[in-house]
Design a protein around this motif. Structure first.
Motif, mmCIF file in Angstrom:
data_model
loop_
_atom_site.group_PDB
_atom_site.id
_atom_site.type_symbol
_atom_site.label_atom_id
_atom_site.label_comp_id
_atom_site.label_asym_id
_atom_site.label_seq_id
_atom_site.Cartn_x
_atom_site.Cartn_y
_atom_site.Cartn_z
ATOM 1 N N LEU A 128 0.846 -1.396 0.072
ATOM 2 C CA LEU A 128 -0.078 0.023 -0.029
ATOM 3 C C LEU A 128 0.786 1.325 0.015
ATOM 4 C CD1 LEU A 128 -2.971 -1.156 2.598
ATOM 5 C CD2 LEU A 128 -3.108 -0.615 0.016
ATOM 6 N N ALA A 129 2.139 1.095 0.414
ATOM 7 C CA ALA A 129 3.112 2.292 0.558
ATOM 8 C C ALA A 129 3.820 2.623 -0.758
ATOM 9 C CB ALA A 129 3.770 2.236 1.844
ATOM 10 N N GLY A 130 3.741 1.480 -1.798
ATOM 11 C CA GLY A 130 4.275 1.584 -2.913
ATOM 12 C C GLY A 130 5.499 0.716 -3.128
ATOM 13 N N THR A 131 5.553 -0.250 -2.306
ATOM 14 C CA THR A 131 6.687 -0.988 -2.517
ATOM 15 C C THR A 131 6.282 -2.476 -3.001
ATOM 16 O OG1 THR A 131 8.361 -0.159 -0.840
ATOM 17 C CG2 THR A 131 8.516 -2.503 -1.214
ATOM 18 N N GLY A 132 6.616 -2.966 -3.999
ATOM 19 C CA GLY A 132 6.366 -4.300 -4.459
ATOM 20 C C GLY A 132 5.283 -4.075 -5.461
ATOM 21 N N SER A 133 5.037 -5.188 -6.504
ATOM 22 C CA SER A 133 4.282 -5.065 -7.475
ATOM 23 C C SER A 133 3.116 -6.132 -7.515
ATOM 24 C CB SER A 133 5.052 -5.297 -8.899
ATOM 25 O OG SER A 133 6.220 -4.331 -9.093
ATOM 26 N N MET A 134 3.259 -7.158 -6.712
ATOM 27 C CA MET A 134 2.284 -8.066 -6.430
ATOM 28 C C MET A 134 2.200 -8.540 -5.089
ATOM 29 S SD MET A 134 3.417 -10.415 -9.828
ATOM 30 C CE MET A 134 5.147 -10.064 -9.514
ATOM 31 N N LEU A 135 0.918 -8.993 -4.686
ATOM 32 C CA LEU A 135 0.920 -9.554 -3.181
ATOM 33 C C LEU A 135 -0.477 -10.073 -3.173
ATOM 34 C CD1 LEU A 135 1.546 -9.024 -0.303
ATOM 35 C CD2 LEU A 135 -0.105 -7.253 -0.097
ATOM 36 N N ALA A 136 -0.384 -11.237 -2.504
ATOM 37 C CA ALA A 136 -1.615 -12.165 -2.040
ATOM 38 C C ALA A 136 -1.947 -11.806 -0.638
ATOM 39 C CB ALA A 136 -1.553 -13.672 -2.062
ATOM 40 N N TRP A 137 -3.382 -11.105 -0.545
ATOM 41 C CA TRP A 137 -3.815 -10.984 0.949
ATOM 42 C C TRP A 137 -5.089 -10.743 0.962
ATOM 43 C CZ3 TRP A 137 -4.766 -8.168 5.472
ATOM 44 C CH2 TRP A 137 -3.706 -8.088 6.246
ATOM 45 N N TRP A 138 -5.757 -10.741 1.870
ATOM 46 C CA TRP A 138 -7.259 -10.734 2.245
ATOM 47 C C TRP A 138 -7.744 -9.322 1.470
ATOM 48 C CZ3 TRP A 138 -4.538 -12.570 6.828
ATOM 49 C CH2 TRP A 138 -4.973 -13.850 6.851
ATOM 50 N N GLY A 139 -9.030 -9.226 1.622
ATOM 51 C CA GLY A 139 -9.510 -8.018 0.704
ATOM 52 C C GLY A 139 -9.100 -6.788 1.358
ATOM 53 N N ASP A 140 -8.391 -6.429 2.636
ATOM 54 C CA ASP A 140 -8.230 -5.324 2.944
ATOM 55 C C ASP A 140 -7.305 -4.453 2.363
ATOM 56 O OD1 ASP A 140 -8.284 -6.170 6.369
ATOM 57 O OD2 ASP A 140 -8.190 -7.697 5.162
ATOM 58 N N VAL A 141 -6.587 -5.113 1.152
ATOM 59 C CA VAL A 141 -5.787 -4.181 0.508
ATOM 60 C C VAL A 141 -6.733 -3.359 -0.265
ATOM 61 C CG1 VAL A 141 -4.215 -4.377 -1.630
ATOM 62 C CG2 VAL A 141 -3.940 -5.770 0.569
ATOM 63 N N GLY A 142 -7.881 -3.858 -1.059
ATOM 64 C CA GLY A 142 -8.592 -3.386 -1.680
ATOM 65 C C GLY A 142 -9.247 -2.258 -1.225
ATOM 66 N N SER A 143 -9.917 -2.546 0.011
ATOM 67 C CA SER A 143 -10.769 -1.562 0.907
ATOM 68 C C SER A 143 -9.757 -0.372 1.446
ATOM 69 C CB SER A 143 -11.445 -2.310 1.997
ATOM 70 O OG SER A 143 -10.686 -2.909 2.765
ATOM 71 N N ASN A 144 -8.696 -0.608 1.562
ATOM 72 C CA ASN A 144 -7.612 0.317 2.140
ATOM 73 C C ASN A 144 -7.105 1.189 1.086
ATOM 74 O OD1 ASN A 144 -6.502 0.111 5.333
ATOM 75 N ND2 ASN A 144 -7.384 -1.616 4.480
ATOM 76 N N ALA A 145 -7.060 0.770 -0.392
ATOM 77 C CA ALA A 145 -6.382 1.298 -1.534
ATOM 78 C C ALA A 145 -7.074 2.945 -1.552
ATOM 79 C CB ALA A 145 -6.377 0.567 -2.748
ATOM 80 N N ARG A 146 -7.987 3.032 -1.564
ATOM 81 C CA ARG A 146 -8.369 4.359 -1.904
ATOM 82 C C ARG A 146 -9.202 5.328 -0.676
ATOM 83 N NH1 ARG A 146 -10.882 4.608 -8.071
ATOM 84 N NH2 ARG A 146 -8.950 3.821 -8.893
ATOM 85 N N THR A 147 -9.095 4.592 0.446
ATOM 86 C CA THR A 147 -9.690 5.089 1.893
ATOM 87 C C THR A 147 -8.807 5.117 2.866
ATOM 88 O OG1 THR A 147 -10.468 2.753 2.572
ATOM 89 C CG2 THR A 147 -11.899 4.151 0.947
ATOM 90 N N SER A 148 -7.599 4.943 2.763
ATOM 91 C CA SER A 148 -6.593 4.896 3.956
ATOM 92 C C SER A 148 -5.516 5.971 3.812
ATOM 93 C CB SER A 148 -5.839 3.499 4.172
ATOM 94 O OG SER A 148 -5.027 3.673 4.973
ATOM 95 N N ASP A 149 -4.994 6.595 4.797
ATOM 96 C CA ASP A 149 -3.873 7.711 4.517
ATOM 97 C C ASP A 149 -2.700 6.661 4.438
ATOM 98 O OD1 ASP A 149 -5.604 9.550 5.360
ATOM 99 O OD2 ASP A 149 -5.098 9.421 7.578
ATOM 100 N N GLY A 150 -2.604 5.408 4.583
ATOM 101 C CA GLY A 150 -1.484 4.966 4.430
ATOM 102 C C GLY A 150 -1.267 4.347 3.091
ATOM 103 N N SER A 151 -2.051 4.752 1.949
ATOM 104 C CA SER A 151 -2.205 3.915 0.585
ATOM 105 C C SER A 151 -1.591 5.209 -0.249
ATOM 106 C CB SER A 151 -3.352 3.483 0.352
ATOM 107 O OG SER A 151 -3.428 3.153 -1.163
ATOM 108 N N VAL A 152 -0.724 4.789 -1.352
ATOM 109 C CA VAL A 152 -0.232 5.582 -2.234
ATOM 110 C C VAL A 152 -0.461 4.932 -3.512
ATOM 111 C CG1 VAL A 152 1.512 6.431 -0.786
ATOM 112 C CG2 VAL A 152 2.152 4.986 -2.342
ATOM 113 N N ILE A 153 -1.216 3.785 -3.657
ATOM 114 C CA ILE A 153 -1.252 3.085 -4.916
ATOM 115 C C ILE A 153 -2.847 2.924 -5.286
ATOM 116 C CG2 ILE A 153 0.835 1.943 -4.644
ATOM 117 C CD1 ILE A 153 -2.511 0.270 -3.755
ATOM 118 N N GLY A 154 -3.510 3.769 -4.949
ATOM 119 C CA GLY A 154 -5.231 3.599 -5.248
ATOM 120 C C GLY A 154 -5.303 3.710 -6.626
#
Length: 554
Positions: free
Chosen positions: A345-371
């Motif tokens: 979410l902070a811009g490091t890495g190009s691929m990740l398997a995770w739970w759906g939190d990454v998607g819900s955080n991508a455009r709604t979290s202060d910690g995301s720069v990749i939305g």
């Protein structure tokens, strides 16, 4: 990661955020995964103003992370079902103890806000026990082993149901709760037998866990990288990997590359133990290798002989060993919380398997720069799949084998049996749990940082999400990755058997030693298998076999 840490990362990486937003454009559309548009859940042609749409506008998509004031507002706006079943002040003087997680300032932190209006209306008060992810399993196992439950409500996952409900430690759900939360709205894989034991219902679902694939659209649509890929002899055209073989190749290729002045990395593994929960991330690499479409089993044989040391799992372990040198420095000390919230979410890495939190955080979290440059799909497949019956690798006529990992089967809220002797406390505990599992509140939790992902059929109405502020292409791609995982005919669903996290925790400890170089993949996997056999014998092999077969529908 705490919100204050998020803010520091944002301050340090504002330039990266601006660069990635500028790169979004056509890349975000061109590199959407093969899951495609979400079919069958489009909803009405024109979304109507409703409570659900208003909820999705709190605080608003793209305006930053929600606060406690937002959580309380959501809790207040969704209080009507409680008011229909509980009189004002009915639980005055009741104190309930709630055990749950404090990961990334989510879970229990949101529950506090959601329940403050409930407390004000009902008169009850809640005492909180907050646990880090790595501490959760040991704390719960201690309570189970000693049968000294010191909490009235617990946030818990279905894999623990064999331990908790099987020992009579949980309270059976009343009929009025089932009606209040509308259990029929759950996606099929979360309906019975999940949440039940011996025909009785115990769980209010608040989550629908499946690991999906998250990737950077700008990386896989970049023309310069495409040219370099071709120059270096990469197989096929440069694009989003669809198999783990392609993930490995892309990860090695991206090592040392740059995009817009920033270092690139490929897939992000999470080798550091995480209280048993880190095992799911190996499993997500393994399911396409290990879950054959003709075989319901993938973790154990039907007699509980471990498969963790068969060629499919050993290949997945070796994949991680081979990929780690091409991942960020000190990746060996990255747990899943690091890979999602401090790296991807902070811009490091190009691929990740995770739970759906990454998607819900991508455009709604202060910690995301990749939305603006993130896409989603089901987990990658494999060119071949191991056949445990024949001991051979099969190449399917239909193409790559896909087997989405239904990791953890979602979080739920459970009430403990210790409240059953007090009718008022019993109703209060179930009312609090029902509020947290409410149909409308759940939509908000699926759309914003919460620790939970979509798990109801009603969560897949795209019109509601777009009316609430989400971009249609983005949310359609995200929701498709979820529902296509839930409904996949070869989904890998973990067994709800006693001691499942004992198996996972032992495996994590041994995997850490493998990744540190103490053992090779096969030798380390053999050690895990031997430890798993000891656990099965300690619990009781005959009973474990019966419960395991039942969990597979046999």
């Amino acid at each position: 990661m705490r919100v204050s840490d998020y803010n520091r990362i944002v301050a340090m990486q504002q330039t990266r955020r601006d660069v990635l937003k500028g790169a979004a454009g056509a890349a975000s559309v061109a590199a959407l995964g093969a899951s495609g548009a979400l079919a069958g859940f489009a909803g009405s042609a024109a979304a109507q103003e409703s409570l659900r749409v208003e909820l999705l506008r709190i605080p608003g998509i793209g305006v930053g992370s929600p606060t406690d004031a937002d959580w309380q507002k959501v809790g207040e706006m969704t209080l009507a079902p409680t008011m229909a079943n509980v009189e004002e002040g009915e639980f005055q003087g009741v104190e309930l103890t709630f055990l749950g997680l404090n990961n990334q300032n989510l879970h229990n932190f949101l529950f506090r806000g959601f329940l403050k209006p409930w407390e004000a209306y009902t008169g009850a008060r809640i005492k909180w026990i907050d646990l880090a992810q790595a501490d959760y399993n040991p704390r719960l196992q201690q309570a189970i082993a000693t049968e000294t439950v010191d909490f009235d409500i617990i946030e818990m996952g279905a894999p623990f149901e064999g331990d908790v409900t099987g020992k009579g430690l949980a309270s059976e759900m009343p009929e009025w709760v089932m009606e209040q939360i509308d259990m029929d709205d759950y996606v099929d894989y979360l309906k019975a037998p999940v949440g039940t034991w011996d025909g009785k219902t115990y769980r209010i679902s608040v989550d629908g866990d499946a690991h999906n694939f998250n990737y950077r659209t700008d990386v896989f649509a970049d023309e310069g990288l495409a040219a370099a890929w071709a120059e270096e002899g990469g197989a096929g055209e440069w694009g989003v990997p669809r198999t783990w073989q392609q993930v490995q190749a892309a990860t090695k290729f991206l090592d040392g590359k740059k995009l817009n002045g920033f270092d690139l990395h490929g897939y992000l593994d999470a080798p550091k133990p995480w209280g048993g929960f880190g095992f799911y991330f190996l499993a997500s690499r393994a399911t396409a290798y290990a879950k054959h479409p003709d075989d319901p089993a993938w973790l154990f044989d039907l007699d509980m002989t471990p498969r963790i040391n068969n060629p499919a799992w050993v290949r997945a372990i070796q994949d991680i060993i081979d990929a780690l040198p091409h991942q960020p420095a000190d990746q060996l000390n990255a747990d899943p919380g690091t890979t999602a919230f401090q790296q991807f979410l902070a811009g490091t890495g190009s691929m990740l398997a995770w739970w759906g939190d990454v998607g819900s955080n991508a455009r709604t979290s202060d910690g995301s720069v990749i939305g603006d440059v993130v896409g989603f799909d089901i987990l990658p497949g494999s060119d071949d799949v191991y056949n445990a019956s024949t001991g051979q690798w099969d190449t399917l006529a239909s193409g790559p084998n896909y087997a989405p990992n239904m990791a953890y089967i979602g979080w739920g809220i459970y009430v403990m049996a210790r409240v059953d002797s007090d009718p008022v406390k019993h109703k209060a505990a179930w009312s609090a749990a029902a509020h947290l599992g409410g149909k409308d509140l759940s939509l908000w939790a699926s759309a914003y940082p919460s620790g939970f992902q979509p798990y109801r059929n009603s969560h897949f109405n795209i019109d509601e999400w777009t009316a609430g502020g989400y971009d249609g292409d983005f949310i359609g791609n995200y929701l498709a990755s979820q529902t296509n995982s839930y409904n996949h005919p070869n989904a890998a669903i973990e067994p709800r058997i006693p001691g499942i996290f004992q198996y996972y925790s032992v495996a994590e400890d041994e995997l850490a030693r493998i990744f540190a170089g103490e053992f090779g993949a096969q030798d380390g996997a053999d050690r895990i298998a031997a430890a798993w056999d000891r656990i099965t014998d300690q619990i009781g092999r005959e009973r474990q076999v019966a419960l395991y077969r039942a969990s597979l529908g046999l």
